[in-house]
Design a protein around this motif. Sequence first.
Motif, PDB file in Angstrom:
ATOM      1  N   THR A  20      -7.708  81.937  -6.087  1.00 47.73           N
ATOM      2  CA  THR A  20      -8.958  81.183  -6.190  1.00 47.73           C
ATOM      3  C   THR A  20      -8.787  79.723  -5.778  1.00 47.73           C
ATOM      4  N   ALA A  21      -7.629  79.351  -5.251  1.00 47.66           N
ATOM      5  CA  ALA A  21      -7.345  77.951  -4.923  1.00 47.66           C
ATOM      6  C   ALA A  21      -8.326  77.421  -3.888  1.00 47.66           C
ATOM      7  N   THR A  22      -8.717  76.158  -4.058  1.00 42.57           N
ATOM      8  CA  THR A  22      -9.607  75.516  -3.105  1.00 42.57           C
ATOM      9  C   THR A  22      -8.817  75.085  -1.868  1.00 42.57           C
ATOM     10  N   ALA A  23      -9.552  74.693  -0.832  1.00 47.92           N
ATOM     11  CA  ALA A  23      -8.902  74.236   0.400  1.00 47.92           C
ATOM     12  C   ALA A  23      -8.027  73.009   0.137  1.00 47.92           C
ATOM     13  N   ASP A  24      -8.511  72.119  -0.727  1.00 46.17           N
ATOM     14  CA  ASP A  24      -7.726  70.914  -1.052  1.00 46.17           C
ATOM     15  C   ASP A  24      -6.451  71.272  -1.814  1.00 46.17           C
ATOM     16  N   GLU A  25      -6.534  72.232  -2.719  1.00 45.40           N
ATOM     17  CA  GLU A  25      -5.353  72.653  -3.473  1.00 45.40           C
ATOM     18  C   GLU A  25      -4.323  73.310  -2.550  1.00 45.40           C
ATOM     19  N   ILE A  26      -4.790  74.086  -1.591  1.00 46.83           N
ATOM     20  CA  ILE A  26      -3.890  74.720  -0.625  1.00 46.83           C
ATOM     21  C   ILE A  26      -3.218  73.666   0.247  1.00 46.83           C
ATOM     22  N   LYS A  27      -3.994  72.680   0.693  1.00 46.03           N
ATOM     23  CA  LYS A  27      -3.440  71.615   1.527  1.00 46.03           C
ATOM     24  C   LYS A  27      -2.403  70.804   0.754  1.00 46.03           C
ATOM     25  N   LYS A  28      -2.707  70.495  -0.511  1.00 46.18           N
ATOM     26  CA  LYS A  28      -1.786  69.707  -1.336  1.00 46.18           C
ATOM     27  C   LYS A  28      -0.470  70.463  -1.539  1.00 46.18           C
ATOM     28  N   ALA A  29      -0.569  71.756  -1.805  1.00 47.54           N
ATOM     29  CA  ALA A  29       0.632  72.565  -2.012  1.00 47.54           C
ATOM     30  C   ALA A  29       1.464  72.632  -0.733  1.00 47.54           C
ATOM     31  N   TYR A  30       0.795  72.781   0.406  1.00 46.98           N
ATOM     32  CA  TYR A  30       1.516  72.851   1.679  1.00 46.98           C
ATOM     33  C   TYR A  30       2.267  71.551   1.963  1.00 46.98           C
ATOM     34  N   ARG A  31       1.593  70.422   1.766  1.00 43.08           N
ATOM     35  CA  ARG A  31       2.232  69.131   2.048  1.00 43.08           C
ATOM     36  C   ARG A  31       3.502  68.952   1.221  1.00 43.08           C
ATOM     37  N   LYS A  32       3.423  69.338  -0.036  1.00 41.88           N
ATOM     38  CA  LYS A  32       4.578  69.190  -0.920  1.00 41.88           C
ATOM     39  C   LYS A  32       5.742  70.045  -0.440  1.00 41.88           C
ATOM     40  N   LEU A  33       5.451  71.296  -0.090  1.00 44.26           N
ATOM     41  CA  LEU A  33       6.512  72.208   0.347  1.00 44.26           C
ATOM     42  C   LEU A  33       7.024  71.850   1.736  1.00 44.26           C
ATOM     43  N   ALA A  34       6.130  71.358   2.608  1.00 42.97           N
ATOM     44  CA  ALA A  34       6.543  70.991   3.961  1.00 42.97           C
ATOM     45  C   ALA A  34       7.538  69.838   3.924  1.00 42.97           C
ATOM     46  N   ARG A  35       7.301  68.872   3.055  1.00 45.28           N
ATOM     47  CA  ARG A  35       8.246  67.762   2.928  1.00 45.28           C
ATOM     48  C   ARG A  35       9.582  68.250   2.379  1.00 45.28           C
ATOM     49  N   GLN A  36       9.506  69.198   1.449  1.00 45.86           N
ATOM     50  CA  GLN A  36      10.723  69.681   0.784  1.00 45.86           C
ATOM     51  C   GLN A  36      11.606  70.489   1.725  1.00 45.86           C
ATOM     52  N   TYR A  37      10.982  71.304   2.608  1.00 47.31           N
ATOM     53  CA  TYR A  37      11.768  72.226   3.423  1.00 47.31           C
ATOM     54  C   TYR A  37      11.795  71.878   4.913  1.00 47.31           C
ATOM     55  N   HIS A  38      11.230  70.743   5.322  1.00 47.31           N
ATOM     56  CA  HIS A  38      11.168  70.422   6.753  1.00 47.31           C
ATOM     57  C   HIS A  38      12.578  70.362   7.352  1.00 47.31           C
ATOM     58  N   PRO A  39      12.780  70.989   8.534  1.00 49.79           N
ATOM     59  CA  PRO A  39      14.113  71.018   9.158  1.00 49.79           C
ATOM     60  C   PRO A  39      14.698  69.632   9.426  1.00 49.79           C
ATOM     61  N   ASP A  40      13.832  68.634   9.684  1.00 50.20           N
ATOM     62  CA  ASP A  40      14.352  67.295   9.980  1.00 50.20           C
ATOM     63  C   ASP A  40      15.066  66.683   8.788  1.00 50.20           C
ATOM     64  N   THR A  41      14.688  67.083   7.569  1.00 51.40           N
ATOM     65  CA  THR A  41      15.334  66.546   6.370  1.00 51.40           C
ATOM     66  C   THR A  41      16.342  67.526   5.767  1.00 51.40           C
ATOM     67  N   ASN A  42      16.479  68.682   6.388  1.00 47.42           N
ATOM     68  CA  ASN A  42      17.440  69.694   5.902  1.00 47.42           C
ATOM     69  C   ASN A  42      18.216  70.273   7.069  1.00 47.42           C
ATOM     70  N   GLN A  43      18.745  69.402   7.913  1.00 49.21           N
ATOM     71  CA  GLN A  43      19.440  69.858   9.111  1.00 49.21           C
ATOM     72  C   GLN A  43      20.650  70.720   8.755  1.00 49.21           C
ATOM     73  N   GLY A  44      20.718  71.875   9.422  1.00 49.51           N
ATOM     74  CA  GLY A  44      21.832  72.784   9.195  1.00 49.51           C
ATOM     75  C   GLY A  44      21.619  73.757   8.058  1.00 49.51           C
ATOM     76  N   ASP A  45      20.513  73.630   7.328  1.00 42.83           N
ATOM     77  CA  ASP A  45      20.228  74.528   6.209  1.00 42.83           C
ATOM     78  C   ASP A  45      19.286  75.628   6.692  1.00 42.83           C
ATOM     79  N   ALA A  46      19.864  76.764   7.074  1.00 40.36           N
ATOM     80  CA  ALA A  46      19.064  77.860   7.641  1.00 40.36           C
ATOM     81  C   ALA A  46      18.069  78.425   6.642  1.00 40.36           C
ATOM     82  N   ALA A  47      18.457  78.472   5.371  1.00 41.48           N
ATOM     83  CA  ALA A  47      17.572  79.038   4.340  1.00 41.48           C
ATOM     84  C   ALA A  47      16.308  78.198   4.197  1.00 41.48           C
ATOM     85  N   LYS A  48      16.467  76.883   4.197  1.00 38.89           N
ATOM     86  CA  LYS A  48      15.295  76.017   4.049  1.00 38.89           C
ATOM     87  C   LYS A  48      14.442  76.018   5.312  1.00 38.89           C
ATOM     88  N   GLU A  49      15.091  76.195   6.464  1.00 40.73           N
ATOM     89  CA  GLU A  49      14.322  76.291   7.701  1.00 40.73           C
ATOM     90  C   GLU A  49      13.460  77.552   7.703  1.00 40.73           C
TER      91      GLU A  49
END
Length: 393
Positions: A20-49
């Motif tokens: 039932t999440a709203t569009a804003d809630e989905i966007k907020k969740a994505y931004r948080k996870l994208a920062r956490q797992y982005h390849p540029d900040t986790n170079q060499g970590d295949a699992a996070k990529e």
Amino acid sequence: MSTKDYLEKDYYAVLGVPKTATADEIKKAYRKLARQYHPDTNQGDAAKETKFKEVSEAYDILSDGKRRKEYDEARTLFGSGVGGQRPGGGGFPFDFGDLFGGTAGQQGGGAGERLGDLFGGLFNRGGAGGSTRTTSATRPRRGQDVESEVTLAFTEAVEGTTVSLRLTSSAACTACSGTGAKAGTTPRVCPTCEGTGAASRNLGNFAFSEPCRDCKGRGLLVDDPCPVCEGNGRAKSTRTIQARIPAGVADGQRVKLKGKGAPGENGGPAGDLYILTHVKPHPVFGRTGDNLTITVPVTFSEAALGAEIKVPILKGMPVTLRVPAGTPNGRTFRVRGRGVTRKDGTKGDLLASVEVLVPKTLDDKSRELLTEFNTATAGDDPRADLIQRARSE
């Protein structure tokens, strides 16, 4: 990826949001996870990529209202047992491949045709009932979406800017032109799937279409592989593009540039480019939606007697603001049209809040005058009403 895999994927769980999440809630969740797992900040970590790719895939589906609706309907129909029997009874096994783009001569219509259209739109697959068979390798394919990030100055975010981005994505191997075969040789049609790239696998009362194991979904087999791409026909491609960031973007906003992602195959369209924006703070101005904010210091006499003061704007000469007599500390004034540029070209406002400054030191003359003022207003107790209201409860 097979249809079964698509249906079994819970994109809501990937983003950690309820259905039932709203569009804003989905966007907020994505931004948080994208920062956490982005390849540029986790170079060499295949699992996070891999996790980043899953998060991006989930967001691509759930952030699009139409695709999200199709995905929800698909999971609802599958979970309710539509796949177990033909509409109208019968109860015999059938192949979901019939619904997702089967071979010519199969019966269409009814719920099966509706499901084929629904799933085809969701997963970018063709509808059922085509009379011409094309191999998987020659079928046009859309290019991959590409993610990037950019850090902007406060003024650039408000007014818009053009930035240079160096992108790395998958593209057709230049050595073999995407065939995967060594120069001077050609691939052959896979005899297992007859070039379709798909094979059927029975699961009791169900039969699912999935990528052919022999050719891995390509529809072709390479006997003498290209030494550059090792036979897969794809290679990493690096390019620099000029990307236009529209005016008014906010910190953490995801900007979509259509057709700026990885190039497609066999005449297919290019993917899209998604740019995550980071905005540096400004030493003077703040932002609330489409409005800019600023705190303007005024003297006690200016607030008490009234004055005309100069207020800076983000770009251009300062504007004159009239402060009426008796202005209290913290009062906010609106300067129209001096804020953030909106999508329609109009601008928000500048919200200027006054801050009454109290002098830290006084000379003898100033002290004498303030003492006289204090004596003249001694009968006015600004806390009398406060004390009275406190006692009334």
